[in-house]
Design a protein around this motif. Structure first.
Motif, PDB file in Angstrom:
ATOM      1  N   GLY A 299     -22.575 -36.178  19.618  1.00  0.00           N
ATOM      2  CA  GLY A 299     -21.947 -37.150  20.452  1.00  0.00           C
ATOM      3  C   GLY A 299     -23.023 -37.530  21.492  1.00  0.00           C
ATOM      4  O   GLY A 299     -24.648 -37.050  20.948  1.00  0.00           O
ATOM      5  N   PRO A 300     -23.047 -38.167  22.038  1.00  0.00           N
ATOM      6  CA  PRO A 300     -23.974 -38.538  22.847  1.00  0.00           C
ATOM      7  C   PRO A 300     -25.107 -37.687  23.950  1.00  0.00           C
ATOM      8  O   PRO A 300     -26.209 -37.837  23.884  1.00  0.00           O
ATOM      9  N   ASP A 301     -24.359 -36.966  23.600  1.00  0.00           N
ATOM     10  CA  ASP A 301     -24.820 -35.612  24.783  1.00  0.00           C
ATOM     11  C   ASP A 301     -25.699 -34.376  23.823  1.00  0.00           C
ATOM     12  O   ASP A 301     -26.300 -33.485  24.043  1.00  0.00           O
ATOM     13  N   ASP A 302     -25.773 -34.807  23.421  1.00  0.00           N
ATOM     14  CA  ASP A 302     -26.089 -33.700  21.980  1.00  0.00           C
ATOM     15  C   ASP A 302     -28.180 -34.407  22.263  1.00  0.00           C
ATOM     16  O   ASP A 302     -28.502 -35.633  21.892  1.00  0.00           O
ATOM     17  N   PRO A 303     -29.239 -33.226  22.431  1.00  0.00           N
ATOM     18  CA  PRO A 303     -30.481 -33.648  22.690  1.00  0.00           C
ATOM     19  C   PRO A 303     -31.122 -33.197  21.502  1.00  0.00           C
ATOM     20  O   PRO A 303     -32.500 -34.738  21.154  1.00  0.00           O
ATOM     21  N   CYS A 304     -30.799 -33.514  20.591  1.00  0.00           N
ATOM     22  CA  CYS A 304     -31.900 -33.229  19.137  1.00  0.00           C
ATOM     23  C   CYS A 304     -30.731 -34.846  18.639  1.00  0.00           C
ATOM     24  O   CYS A 304     -31.521 -34.981  17.786  1.00  0.00           O
ATOM     25  N   SER A 305     -30.173 -35.484  18.961  1.00  0.00           N
ATOM     26  CA  SER A 305     -29.767 -36.811  18.247  1.00  0.00           C
ATOM     27  C   SER A 305     -31.098 -37.837  17.732  1.00  0.00           C
ATOM     28  O   SER A 305     -31.659 -38.249  18.939  1.00  0.00           O
ATOM     29  N   LEU A 306     -30.995 -38.286  16.874  1.00  0.00           N
ATOM     30  CA  LEU A 306     -32.173 -39.518  16.751  1.00  0.00           C
ATOM     31  C   LEU A 306     -31.093 -40.865  16.072  1.00  0.00           C
ATOM     32  O   LEU A 306     -29.785 -40.406  15.716  1.00  0.00           O
ATOM     33  N   GLN A 307     -31.607 -41.795  16.508  1.00  0.00           N
ATOM     34  CA  GLN A 307     -30.674 -43.275  16.138  1.00  0.00           C
ATOM     35  C   GLN A 307     -30.767 -43.763  14.742  1.00  0.00           C
ATOM     36  O   GLN A 307     -32.474 -43.667  14.647  1.00  0.00           O
ATOM     37  N   PRO A 308     -29.675 -43.477  14.327  1.00  0.00           N
ATOM     38  CA  PRO A 308     -30.464 -44.114  12.484  1.00  0.00           C
ATOM     39  C   PRO A 308     -31.507 -45.629  12.710  1.00  0.00           C
ATOM     40  O   PRO A 308     -31.422 -46.165  13.195  1.00  0.00           O
ATOM     41  N   GLY A 309     -32.073 -45.260  11.816  1.00  0.00           N
ATOM     42  CA  GLY A 309     -32.865 -46.505  11.210  1.00  0.00           C
ATOM     43  C   GLY A 309     -34.200 -46.665  12.108  1.00  0.00           C
ATOM     44  O   GLY A 309     -35.502 -47.443  12.561  1.00  0.00           O
ATOM     45  N   THR A 310     -34.858 -45.786  13.323  1.00  0.00           N
ATOM     46  CA  THR A 310     -35.717 -45.786  14.407  1.00  0.00           C
ATOM     47  C   THR A 310     -37.248 -45.062  13.164  1.00  0.00           C
ATOM     48  O   THR A 310     -38.507 -45.005  14.832  1.00  0.00           O
ATOM     49  N   PHE A 311     -36.554 -44.514  12.481  1.00  0.00           N
ATOM     50  CA  PHE A 311     -37.555 -44.009  11.875  1.00  0.00           C
ATOM     51  C   PHE A 311     -38.721 -44.403  11.695  1.00  0.00           C
ATOM     52  O   PHE A 311     -38.844 -45.383  11.012  1.00  0.00           O
ATOM     53  N   GLY A 312     -40.377 -43.488  11.559  1.00  0.00           N
ATOM     54  CA  GLY A 312     -41.438 -44.332  10.943  1.00  0.00           C
ATOM     55  C   GLY A 312     -42.104 -42.898  10.849  1.00  0.00           C
ATOM     56  O   GLY A 312     -42.544 -42.419  11.020  1.00  0.00           O
ATOM     57  N   ALA A 313     -42.931 -43.224   9.801  1.00  0.00           N
ATOM     58  CA  ALA A 313     -43.945 -42.427   8.877  1.00  0.00           C
ATOM     59  C   ALA A 313     -44.985 -42.932   7.643  1.00  0.00           C
ATOM     60  O   ALA A 313     -44.631 -43.823   7.579  1.00  0.00           O
ATOM     61  N   TYR A 314     -46.274 -42.246   8.271  1.00  0.00           N
ATOM     62  CA  TYR A 314     -47.038 -42.395   6.501  1.00  0.00           C
ATOM     63  C   TYR A 314     -47.442 -41.360   6.144  1.00  0.00           C
ATOM     64  O   TYR A 314     -47.081 -40.394   6.669  1.00  0.00           O
ATOM     65  N   VAL A 315     -47.435 -42.012   4.935  1.00  0.00           N
ATOM     66  CA  VAL A 315     -46.964 -40.860   3.512  1.00  0.00           C
ATOM     67  C   VAL A 315     -48.330 -41.202   2.769  1.00  0.00           C
ATOM     68  O   VAL A 315     -48.715 -42.048   1.997  1.00  0.00           O
ATOM     69  N   VAL A 316     -49.722 -40.410   2.291  1.00  0.00           N
ATOM     70  CA  VAL A 316     -50.371 -40.403   1.397  1.00  0.00           C
ATOM     71  C   VAL A 316     -50.465 -40.255  -0.146  1.00  0.00           C
ATOM     72  O   VAL A 316     -49.412 -39.677  -0.358  1.00  0.00           O
TER      73      VAL A 316
ATOM     74  N   PHE B  66     -49.284 -49.553   2.173  1.00  0.00           N
ATOM     75  CA  PHE B  66     -48.407 -51.433   2.125  1.00  0.00           C
ATOM     76  C   PHE B  66     -47.244 -50.151   3.219  1.00  0.00           C
ATOM     77  O   PHE B  66     -46.863 -49.284   3.223  1.00  0.00           O
ATOM     78  N   ALA B  67     -45.956 -51.506   3.477  1.00  0.00           N
ATOM     79  CA  ALA B  67     -44.643 -50.655   3.778  1.00  0.00           C
ATOM     80  C   ALA B  67     -43.356 -51.207   3.323  1.00  0.00           C
ATOM     81  O   ALA B  67     -43.670 -52.365   2.809  1.00  0.00           O
ATOM     82  N   ALA B  68     -42.950 -50.395   3.885  1.00  0.00           N
ATOM     83  CA  ALA B  68     -41.366 -50.430   3.239  1.00  0.00           C
ATOM     84  C   ALA B  68     -39.945 -50.013   4.086  1.00  0.00           C
ATOM     85  O   ALA B  68     -40.885 -49.056   5.137  1.00  0.00           O
ATOM     86  N   ARG B  69     -39.581 -50.824   3.756  1.00  0.00           N
ATOM     87  CA  ARG B  69     -37.919 -50.270   4.969  1.00  0.00           C
ATOM     88  C   ARG B  69     -36.874 -49.756   4.169  1.00  0.00           C
ATOM     89  O   ARG B  69     -37.050 -50.383   2.584  1.00  0.00           O
ATOM     90  N   ASP B  70     -36.364 -48.398   4.455  1.00  0.00           N
ATOM     91  CA  ASP B  70     -34.870 -48.046   3.338  1.00  0.00           C
ATOM     92  C   ASP B  70     -34.358 -48.292   3.853  1.00  0.00           C
ATOM     93  O   ASP B  70     -33.947 -49.327   4.755  1.00  0.00           O
ATOM     94  N   PRO B  71     -32.631 -48.397   3.192  1.00  0.00           N
ATOM     95  CA  PRO B  71     -31.397 -48.934   3.200  1.00  0.00           C
ATOM     96  C   PRO B  71     -31.295 -49.127   5.141  1.00  0.00           C
ATOM     97  O   PRO B  71     -30.254 -49.687   4.937  1.00  0.00           O
ATOM     98  N   GLU B  72     -31.463 -47.396   5.515  1.00  0.00           N
ATOM     99  CA  GLU B  72     -31.135 -47.131   7.038  1.00  0.00           C
ATOM    100  C   GLU B  72     -31.973 -48.351   8.122  1.00  0.00           C
ATOM    101  O   GLU B  72     -31.298 -48.330   9.394  1.00  0.00           O
ATOM    102  N   GLY B  73     -33.410 -48.766   7.264  1.00  0.00           N
ATOM    103  CA  GLY B  73     -34.008 -49.301   8.564  1.00  0.00           C
ATOM    104  C   GLY B  73     -35.401 -48.733   8.992  1.00  0.00           C
ATOM    105  O   GLY B  73     -36.281 -49.327   9.508  1.00  0.00           O
ATOM    106  N   ASN B  74     -35.198 -47.566   8.499  1.00  0.00           N
ATOM    107  CA  ASN B  74     -36.800 -46.927   8.655  1.00  0.00           C
ATOM    108  C   ASN B  74     -37.652 -47.516   8.289  1.00  0.00           C
ATOM    109  O   ASN B  74     -38.291 -47.967   7.124  1.00  0.00           O
ATOM    110  N   LEU B  75     -38.987 -47.049   8.573  1.00  0.00           N
ATOM    111  CA  LEU B  75     -40.216 -47.534   8.541  1.00  0.00           C
ATOM    112  C   LEU B  75     -40.873 -46.395   7.551  1.00  0.00           C
ATOM    113  O   LEU B  75     -41.501 -45.631   7.416  1.00  0.00           O
TER     114      LEU B  75
END
Length: 137
Positions: free
Chosen positions: A68-85, A117-126
């Motif tokens: 729910g919108p009151d869940d303090p640990c909720s994240l909007q899908p597609g807003t994540f980004g990470a750098y991976v070696v 290089f950079a890519a987006r997954d099907p959910e929109g995450n970078l």
């Protein structure tokens, strides 16, 4: 305990949530080469998933549904980004493209000596991948 020249084991785990977590798990394994370690949940719901990266570390993810919108640990899908070696960014970019990743930045050389290089997954995450392992401590 580690010394200044040895990196400690990973203790930071980026997390994300997905509209279709099971599909995203399959994509991250196929396109980028993550290794599925554990997945908990029933049916389409994923309560917790750990994907390990072959060179160390990994990410955790779960379903966004039923939060729910009151869940303090909720994240909007597609807003994540990470750098991976990775040791082979060009090869990985081709693997990702073949699996349907949207390459948003073709492999290139940085001014600090990394190949990225950079890519987006099907959910929109970078997802950014490259050879830069961070500065020594």
């Amino acid at each position: 305990m580690t010394d200044q020249k040895t990196a400690p084991p990973p203790q930071v785990w980026p997390t994300l949530q997905a509209h279709d977590a099971r599909s995203l798990i399959r994509f991250l394994v196929e396109a980028f080469g993550f290794e599925e370690t554990v997945v908990y949940g029933e049916g389409d719901r994923v309560d917790h998933c750990q994907l390990d990266w072959p060179l160390g570390g990994g990410t955790m993810l779960g379903s966004a549904a039923n939060r729910g919108p009151d869940d303090p640990c909720s994240l909007q899908p597609g807003t994540f980004g990470a750098y991976v070696v990775t040791d082979e960014p060009d090869k990985l970019a081709e693997r990702a493209r073949a699996a349907g990743a949207r390459i948003v930045r073709e492999p290139f050389d940085t001014d600090y000596g990394s190949r990225d290089f950079a890519a987006r997954d099907p959910e929109g995450n970078l997802w950014s991948f490259g050879t830069y392992r961070g500065a020594p401590r």
